[in-house]
Design an enzyme around this catalytic site. Structure first.
Site, mmCIF file in Angstrom:
data_model
loop_
_atom_site.group_PDB
_atom_site.id
_atom_site.type_symbol
_atom_site.label_atom_id
_atom_site.label_comp_id
_atom_site.label_asym_id
_atom_site.label_seq_id
_atom_site.Cartn_x
_atom_site.Cartn_y
_atom_site.Cartn_z
ATOM 1 N N THR A 47 -7.028 -0.692 -0.680
ATOM 2 C CA THR A 47 -7.057 -0.634 0.781
ATOM 3 C C THR A 47 -6.648 -1.969 1.386
ATOM 4 O O THR A 47 -5.905 -2.017 2.371
ATOM 5 C CB THR A 47 -8.448 -0.224 1.293
ATOM 6 O OG1 THR A 47 -8.767 1.063 0.751
ATOM 7 C CG2 THR A 47 -8.507 -0.156 2.808
ATOM 8 N N CYS A 48 -7.088 -3.049 0.783
ATOM 9 C CA CYS A 48 -6.770 -4.384 1.292
ATOM 10 C C CYS A 48 -5.267 -4.657 1.224
ATOM 11 O O CYS A 48 -4.685 -5.213 2.161
ATOM 12 C CB CYS A 48 -7.534 -5.436 0.489
ATOM 13 S SG CYS A 48 -9.319 -5.168 0.438
#
Length: 160
Positions: A47-48
């Site tokens: 996600t990052c």
């Protein structure tokens, strides 16, 4: 946990630059102007890497137009990992990549989280707007959430 309308505390974060690893005191770094500081649980995580950091890179010009002087990403990784991550994602000068290598600054903010075997103590996912050294907006994500700390949400809050 730090809250809106509170001054950012002193501490130490680092950045790998052309002159080596440089240390900064966030209270001094963000003492003047308007700054966005967002934190991720870890560099190179899905996600990052796929959404959180790229969102800020993609909206850097719009955030600047909304009055933001700098965009800063913080993670509990060392400065060398943060630099490699920025290079892989072609961040350029859009976002300053700050390291909280031992999680001490995240702990001081009250935004650290023990993630066990995933990687020990990490930062919670959040974003804050800092105006002249004071937190004006704070968006802390719930467990396994990614909505409030998105660049789009921060931009909307600044424009609203």
């Amino acid at each position: 946990m730090i809250a809106e309308n509170q001054p950012l505390p002193s501490g130490t974060v680092t950045e790998k630059g052309v002159l080596g690893v440089q240390s900064y005191n966030p209270a001094e770094l963000f003492a003047s102007g308007t700054h966005v500081l967002f934190a991720v649980p870890g560099a190179f995580t899905p996600t990052c890497s796929e959404q959180h950091l790229p969102g800020y890179v993609n909206l850097a010009d719009k955030l600047a137009a909304a009055g933001v002087d700098s965009i800063n990403c913080l993670a509990v990784n060392d400065a060398f990992v943060m630099r490699a991550w920025a290079e892989q994602l072609q961040v350029g000068d859009a976002v300053r990549m700050l390291s909280d290598g031992d999680a001490s600054y995240s702990e001081k903010l009250g935004l650290a989280k023990d993630m066990g075997s995933f990687g020990g103590v990490r930062s919670q996912r959040y974003a804050m707007v800092i105006k002249d050294g004071v937190v004006s907006h704070l968006f802390v994500e719930g467990e396994k959430q990614f909505e409030l700390s998105k660049a789009e949400h921060v931009l909307a809050a600044l424009q609203g």
